[in-house]
Design a protein around this motif. Structure first.
Motif, mmCIF file in Angstrom:
data_model
loop_
_atom_site.group_PDB
_atom_site.id
_atom_site.type_symbol
_atom_site.label_atom_id
_atom_site.label_comp_id
_atom_site.label_asym_id
_atom_site.label_seq_id
_atom_site.Cartn_x
_atom_site.Cartn_y
_atom_site.Cartn_z
ATOM 1 N N LEU A 191 0.828 -1.202 0.000
ATOM 2 C CA LEU A 191 0.000 0.000 0.000
ATOM 3 C C LEU A 191 0.869 1.263 0.000
ATOM 4 O O LEU A 191 0.565 2.249 -0.684
ATOM 5 C CB LEU A 191 -0.927 -0.001 1.217
ATOM 6 N N ALA A 192 1.948 1.248 0.797
ATOM 7 C CA ALA A 192 2.842 2.407 0.835
ATOM 8 C C ALA A 192 3.480 2.636 -0.533
ATOM 9 O O ALA A 192 3.597 3.790 -0.999
ATOM 10 C CB ALA A 192 3.915 2.193 1.899
ATOM 11 N N ALA A 193 3.885 1.546 -1.199
ATOM 12 C CA ALA A 193 4.482 1.685 -2.525
ATOM 13 C C ALA A 193 3.468 2.229 -3.529
ATOM 14 O O ALA A 193 3.783 3.099 -4.355
ATOM 15 C CB ALA A 193 5.026 0.334 -2.994
ATOM 16 N N LEU A 194 2.231 1.739 -3.457
ATOM 17 C CA LEU A 194 1.192 2.236 -4.353
ATOM 18 C C LEU A 194 0.871 3.706 -4.083
ATOM 19 O O LEU A 194 0.668 4.495 -5.013
ATOM 20 C CB LEU A 194 -0.078 1.389 -4.198
ATOM 21 N N GLU A 195 0.850 4.069 -2.794
ATOM 22 C CA GLU A 195 0.586 5.462 -2.448
ATOM 23 C C GLU A 195 1.700 6.369 -2.967
ATOM 24 O O GLU A 195 1.446 7.447 -3.529
ATOM 25 C CB GLU A 195 0.444 5.606 -0.941
ATOM 26 N N GLY A 196 2.958 5.914 -2.801
ATOM 27 C CA GLY A 196 4.073 6.697 -3.324
ATOM 28 C C GLY A 196 4.021 6.804 -4.840
ATOM 29 O O GLY A 196 4.313 7.860 -5.416
ATOM 30 N N SER A 197 3.639 5.708 -5.488
ATOM 31 C CA SER A 197 3.544 5.740 -6.943
ATOM 32 C C SER A 197 2.464 6.699 -7.406
ATOM 33 O O SER A 197 2.639 7.442 -8.373
ATOM 34 C CB SER A 197 3.241 4.325 -7.453
ATOM 35 N N ARG A 198 1.315 6.681 -6.685
ATOM 36 C CA ARG A 198 0.242 7.621 -7.061
ATOM 37 C C ARG A 198 0.699 9.069 -6.862
ATOM 38 O O ARG A 198 0.403 9.946 -7.703
ATOM 39 C CB ARG A 198 -0.996 7.333 -6.229
ATOM 40 N N GLU A 199 1.426 9.345 -5.779
ATOM 41 C CA GLU A 199 1.907 10.706 -5.542
ATOM 42 C C GLU A 199 2.898 11.137 -6.621
ATOM 43 O O GLU A 199 2.862 12.281 -7.108
ATOM 44 C CB GLU A 199 2.561 10.791 -4.158
ATOM 45 N N GLN A 200 3.784 10.213 -7.021
ATOM 46 C CA GLN A 200 4.711 10.520 -8.099
ATOM 47 C C GLN A 200 3.964 10.787 -9.403
ATOM 48 O O GLN A 200 4.335 11.686 -10.179
ATOM 49 C CB GLN A 200 5.695 9.370 -8.283
ATOM 50 N N GLN A 201 2.902 10.003 -9.638
ATOM 51 C CA GLN A 201 2.102 10.216 -10.842
ATOM 52 C C GLN A 201 1.437 11.596 -10.812
ATOM 53 O O GLN A 201 1.406 12.298 -11.824
ATOM 54 C CB GLN A 201 1.056 9.100 -10.947
#
Length: 290
Positions: free
Chosen positions: A227-237
């Protein structure tokens, strides 16, 4: 079939197999011991015959021949665990039958002829068994037999108890396995609910509380890391889209302004028009780079 039921069935099956093996071993050992006790009593009887001095007195002491016993040891009226059946094969070829047709086969014949010292066998069927010992003595060969009715009854009682124990043990194992599986599957269910919540609401900031160090705890930690990785990926996006929009805004504005100017003004000098077209090409190249 859910995990709880599957674990309960596996537990019940494993316990049932274990109990069945133990029951078979117990039944076999019990049967062997009971038959050994009967055989020991028959051997004792043969030793009594060997110690006798007078055959006539021996026969009289053992059991007088009568009509009730003449019906044979397999007649229910003449049966009983304490009843001992005799048949003597003397050296002169005469036979004294105090039982009424005891079972006789090739093995017994080999004892009577002196080829084998003794043989003990079980005769009859499942409902009416007789244990027969044929052995050499001082007077010749002797057959002594005893009913296995009491032994068979004891074995049947033992088998019934073992069957009940197997069924009860399997049921208890299934119940215990179900409750154990219910406790073990609860955190997995919580993980599944958390995953469904994230998939439904797209709330990547949600986390699962971890209070254990076993495999389920590791799974929860891995889920939180995902979940943390997905959240970071969404923020980068999100930042990428924002930055790209900001970077694209300037060249698009310059191109639009230049094209509008070229479209409205007809008397732009040739040199100025060429410069403006070069600017448009430069901005297009910058867009291509972005």
């Amino acid at each position: 079939m859910n995990l709880r039921v599957r674990i309960a069935l596996i537990s019940a099956g494993a316990v049932a197999v274990a109990i069945a093996i133990a029951a078979l071993m117990t039944f076999t050992a019990t049967k062997r011991e009971l038959i050994a006790e009967v055989d020991e009593s028959l051997y004792d009887r043969v030793e009594q015959v060997d110690r006798a001095d007078n055959f006539v007195e021996l026969v009289a002491a053992l059991s007088p021949f009568d009509e009730s016993r003449a019906r044979g040891p397999f007649d229910r009226g003449a049966r009983g665990f304490d009843a001992i059946y005799w048949r003597f094969f003397l050296d002169d070829g005469s036979v004294y039958d105090l039982a009424g047709n005891l079972p006789y086969g090739p093995e017994e014949e080999s004892v009577v002829e002196g080829d084998v010292k003794q043989v003990v066998r079980t005769f009859g069927d499942d409902d009416d068994n007789l244990r027969v010992l044929t052995a050499q003595t001082n007077f010749g060969a002797v057959q002594v037999a005893r009913s296995l009715a009491e032994v068979d009854g004891s074995l049947e009682g033992t088998a019934s108890v073992l069957r009940i124990a197997a069924v009860v043990g399997a049921v208890l194992a299934a119940a215990v396995g179900y409750f154990v599986a219910q406790g073990a599957a609860r955190p997995i269910g919580e993980l599944a609910e958390a995953a469904e919540h994230v998939a439904r609401t797209q709330e990547l900031a949600a986390r699962i509380e971890v209070d254990r160090n076993d495999e389920v705890g590791r799974l929860a930690n891995s889920f939180n890391a995902m979940l943390a990785a997905l959240e970071g990926s969404r923020e980068q996006q999100r930042r990428l889209v924002h930055d790209a929009g900001h970077e694209l805004r300037t060249p698009w504005t310059a191109i639009r302004t230049t094209v509008e100017l070229l479209g409205r003004v007809d008397d732009i000098p040739v040199e100025e028009r060429a410069r403006m077209i070069d600017d448009i090409e430069t901005e297009i190249q910058e867009l291509s780079g972005l």
